[in-house]
Scaffold this active site. Structure first.
Site, PDB file in Angstrom:
ATOM      1  CB  VAL A 100      -0.938  -0.001   1.225  1.00  0.00           C
ATOM      2  CG1 VAL A 100      -1.698   1.317   1.322  1.00  0.00           C
ATOM      3  CG2 VAL A 100      -1.910  -1.164   1.146  1.00  0.00           C
ATOM      4  CE  LYS A 129      -5.920  11.195   1.068  1.00  0.00           C
ATOM      5  NZ  LYS A 129      -6.183   9.794   1.483  1.00  0.00           N
ATOM      6  NE  ARG A 226      -7.132   2.542  19.116  1.00  0.00           N
ATOM      7  CZ  ARG A 226      -5.968   2.508  18.491  1.00  0.00           C
ATOM      8  NH1 ARG A 226      -5.731   1.530  17.613  1.00  0.00           N
ATOM      9  NH2 ARG A 226      -5.047   3.407  18.708  1.00  0.00           N
ATOM     10  CD  GLU A 291      -3.190   0.252  15.217  1.00  0.00           C
ATOM     11  OE1 GLU A 291      -3.689   0.440  16.358  1.00  0.00           O
ATOM     12  OE2 GLU A 291      -2.305   0.980  14.735  1.00  0.00           O
ATOM     13  CE  LYS A 372       5.502   5.122   9.586  1.00  0.00           C
ATOM     14  NZ  LYS A 372       4.768   6.411   9.667  1.00  0.00           N
TER      15      LYS A 372
END
Length: 407
Positions: A100, A129, A226, A291, A372
């Site tokens: 992704v 987008k 959540r 998650e 990352k």
């Protein structure tokens, strides 16, 4: 097919020439073999280089890649993509990837190149987008490969919303429809990078022996709201005071990561099961569903490759092999009980953006991917990781064993 050479001087010469042409070399005077060994002088020099070059470095653009890929065969050679399978074992064990992305075309290409082999299959989901030129550049790259493609349906991605789950579901469906009978599926995002070669990944997956590897633990108290409450979903997520109904499954909700290593049978089952269909529909108005969905599905009875929902089988992020992340609040002195050493790069939203000084530690971990990375933070970290993995892929060992300096 995998590459095989006869035991003949001419064949050995061709083998050496082919392997040498497939190497990735750091185009600066940085000793990557020393960097990945954790040599303090080499790491300091890499850090100084990054500081000196950061403001001057210009990343490749979408237009660059559209020009590169006008001649696909030349593009694949010039950009050092592997064109052959390294072993029969790897050829017989194809892996699927769901990737992704939303920006940074150069980082996407480097991620793809680092995990690319001709026998695997890759679905790339681009944020709907994203600018058209970005989509066009991704399409141009993927079109150069018979086993890399853009997802047939793109989602408008918003952090912590259902769209992140749907993006992986879209790729899952496309991958099941492909002709390649892959064994396991891994998912990744554009800021990830592998810390294992394809051969090492295959060996690790074989050890799983049909089990999935998904972070899955009893949820902390602060996470349970959540899915207890309905969230209004627009351009952002707002919690309402309306309590949700009980989830349509027989076990509690588990908490974990949005990243997974799952079997082909797992993926087929989630599309075939009516119970899972109802559960996924129920979860669409929860917060950050990626998650808790995969974490819960991997504890659900009857799901292929899953674990029992007894707490004895809880899998933390340190045990799961899917993706390694350094969270700032768990960093510190490991000799005093910290989960992992301090980040040698920088932090973004409490997550470490890895630096060159992290590589020695990273390459000792059991995870398959790590995140990352950002070339504008530490490009040498990515380059040395690329170089090291490619050398291990071609020669089966770390660079220092062969006296390769990387200069």
């Amino acid at each position: 097919m995998s590459v095989e050479f006869e035991d003949h001087p001419r064949s050995k010469y061709l083998q050496r020439k082919l392997l040498k042409s497939s190497l990735i070399r750091t185009p600066v005077n940085i000793n990557c073999s020393k960097v990945v060994e954790g040599d303090s002088v080499a790491v300091t020099l890499a850090h100084m280089y990054n500081l000196n070059i950061k403001s001057k470095r210009v990343q490749l653009t979408e237009r660059d890649y559209m020009n590169f890929t006008e001649d696909c065969e030349n593009y694949k050679v010039k950009r050092n993509f592997l064109s052959f399978v390294m072993s029969k074992e790897e050829e017989d064990y194809p892996i699927a990837y769901s990737i992704v992305i939303q920006d940074n075309i150069e980082m996407f290409e480097r991620l793809l190149r680092s995990i690319y082999t001709p026998q695997n299959i890759y679905c790339v989901h681009v944020d709907d987008k994203a600018p058209n030129i970005f989509k066009q550049a991704v399409k141009a790259i993927t079109s150069c490969f018979g086993n890399v493609f853009m997802a047939t349906k793109l989602e408008d991605m918003i952090h912590a919303l259902w769209s992140r789950v749907q993006a992986d579901l879209n790729c899952m469906k496309d991958l099941l429809d492909s002709n390649i009978k892959w064994v396991y599926l891994l998912n990744a995002c554009g800021s990830d990078f592998p810390i294992k070669t394809n051969a090492e990944i295959v060996n690790t997956l074989k050890v799983l022996n049909g089990k999935n590897s998904v972070e899955s633990i009893r949820p902390p108290e602060d996470k349970m709201s959540r899915w207890f409450f309905h969230y209004e979903i627009g351009t952002s997520v707002v919690r309402t005071n309306y309590k949700k109904t009980i989830p349509p499954i027989s076990i509690p909700i588990f908490y974990g990561s949005g990243y997974f290593v799952v079997t082909r049978q797992f993926v087929k089952h989630i599309f075939a099961s009516t119970q899972i269909h109802h559960f996924l529909h129920w979860a669409k108005d929860t917060y950050s569903p990626n998650e808790h969905i995969w974490a819960t599905l991997n504890r659900l009875p009857g799901v292929p490759g899953s674990l029992p929902h007894n707490s004895k089988y809880d899998i933390t992020d340190a045990i799961s092999i899917a993706r390694l992340v350094k969270w700032e609040f768990y960093e510190g002195d490991v000799n005093k009980g910290a989960q992992y050493p301090s980040c040698k790069g920088t932090h973004q939203q409490n997550v470490c953006i890895f630096g060159s000084g992290d590589l020695h530690w990273l390459l000792q971990q059991q995870h398959l991917l790590a995140g990352k990375f950002d070339p504008m933070v530490d490009n040498i970290a990515i380059q040395c990781l690329e170089e090291t993995l490619r050398y291990k892929t071609l020669y089966g060992n770390v660079m220092s064993v062969y006296g390769y300096s990387g200069a």
